[in-house]
Design a protein around this motif. Structure first.
Motif, mmCIF file in Angstrom:
data_model
loop_
_atom_site.group_PDB
_atom_site.id
_atom_site.type_symbol
_atom_site.label_atom_id
_atom_site.label_comp_id
_atom_site.label_asym_id
_atom_site.label_seq_id
_atom_site.Cartn_x
_atom_site.Cartn_y
_atom_site.Cartn_z
ATOM 1 N N GLN A 1 65.028 28.789 59.809
ATOM 2 C CA GLN A 1 64.577 28.720 61.230
ATOM 3 C C GLN A 1 63.223 29.645 61.268
ATOM 4 N N THR B 1 65.672 25.047 62.147
ATOM 5 C CA THR B 1 65.899 25.209 63.752
ATOM 6 C C THR B 1 64.716 26.029 63.989
ATOM 7 N N SER C 1 60.548 21.983 67.920
ATOM 8 C CA SER C 1 61.507 22.500 68.931
ATOM 9 C C SER C 1 62.728 22.076 68.612
ATOM 10 N N GLY C 2 63.718 22.780 68.732
ATOM 11 C CA GLY C 2 65.178 22.655 68.674
ATOM 12 C C GLY C 2 65.524 22.622 67.298
ATOM 13 N N THR C 3 66.531 21.380 66.594
ATOM 14 C CA THR C 3 66.578 21.556 65.321
ATOM 15 C C THR C 3 66.538 20.164 64.704
#
Length: 327
Positions: free
Chosen positions: A171, A239, A219-221
């Motif tokens: 992440q 992520t 953005s997001g996963t």
């Protein structure tokens, strides 16, 4: 009389069918001046095996009644393949290669090992484009076949598809810029590392099992993939974490000795790694993504309170240290 086929390799050995009349008493079949082995099938048909030869020669049949008219048979040298570009590709096939060489006239087959090319186009007597079939992994000999025979093989390498096992860290902030380590197998020769549909800002192939890459904004996963001449890997998740946002700090003031319990509300707080009052770190407990509780450290004056997560550092809100009254 007819001769079928009308051409064959210089090495001989081609089975040639001769049709006509008066053939049942044949005593000789010649290709130019070279005698050929033959079998009489009927008065109108015999089968001969072309001897070694070169160029275009005249085929005749001799019987006690004389020698027949002659028909042409052409000896064709086998094709020669000198290069194949590219020399490697995915085991799934489907990519196009260019073969260069000579004698690419009347091509009947292009093979990768024992498997026919999915398709091929004879561009000229010296060039062929072919679509690679599924194969490998490992080397395969590519050959071209014409009436003159089959060329000697040139190597083509089927590459194993890259496989990913992990991305560390998994992440990072939506602004990108994080350096991650991608691990797996068959990563040599990587041509792209992608986060979703977006290319990494940069990447370095460390070994067949490791790549370091700089994360682009996102953005997001998303799924991280690696592409090599062997194909595109499976995806592993990365992520993007939003930058935390603070809405309130309650209370907004406390004693210079610290120890005040302060409630911070906002968003993106669940992954908090630090809470600071000015430059001083504070002990804290995450309650939810929108709430955490911190203990104000010792301080003085008005300072800015921020929360840091792997997604970045939040906006700041003021907290004022108030000295105790003096009598």
């Amino acid at each position: 009389m007819s001769v079928v086929p009308t051409a064959g390799p210089t090495s001989g050995g081609t089975t040639v069918t001769l049709t006509g009349s008066g053939l049942s008493a044949a005593t000789a079949v010649t290709f130019g001046s070279a005698p050929a082995a033959f079998t009489v099938v009927s008065d109108s048909l015999l089968v001969a095996t072309a001897p070694v030869g070169s160029g275009t020669v005249q085929v005749t049949v001799t019987t006690p009644g004389g020698t027949s008219n002659s028909l042409a048979y052409t000896y064709t040298a086998p094709p020669v393949v000198t290069t194949i570009v590219p020399t490697q590709g995915p085991a799934s096939g489907g990519n196009t290669v260019t073969l260069t060489g000579s004698g690419f006239v009347g091509v009947t087959a292009v093979r990768f090992g024992a498997v026919n090319a999915l398709s091929f186009t004879v561009v000229s007597a010296t060039q062929i484009t072919a679509t690679v079939p599924t194969g490998g992994p490992g080397p395969s000999g590519v050959t071209v076949t014409t009436a003159g025979g089959t060329s000697l093989p040139v190597p083509y390498y089927y590459l194993s598809n890259p496989q990913l096992t992990a991305v560390v860290p998994g992440q990072g902030p939506v602004l990108g810029g994080t350096t991650v380590t991608v691990t797996g197998n068959n990563l040599l020769g990587a041509t792209a590392v992608r986060f979703g549909a977006v290319n990494a800002l940069s990447f370095t192939v460390v070994s067949a099992t490791q790549i370091t890459a700089t994360v682009p904004a996102g953005s997001g996963t998303v799924q991280v993939t690696v592409t090599t001449p062997g194909g595109t890997s499976n995806g592993v998740a990365f992520t993007y974490l939003p930058v935390p946002q603070l809405v309130s700090v309650v209370p907004t003031a406390g004693p210079t000795s610290g120890g005040t319990t302060v409630t911070l509300t906002g968003s993106g707080l669940s992954a908090a790694t630090a809470v600071t009052f000015g430059s001083a770190p504070a002990a804290f407990t995450v309650v939810s993504d929108s709430l955490l509780v911190a203990t104000a450290p010792v301080g003085s004056g008005t300072v800015q309170v921020t929360v840091t997560t792997p997604g970045g550092t939040s906006n700041s809100l003021a907290y004022t240290y108030t000295a105790p009254p003096t009598i």
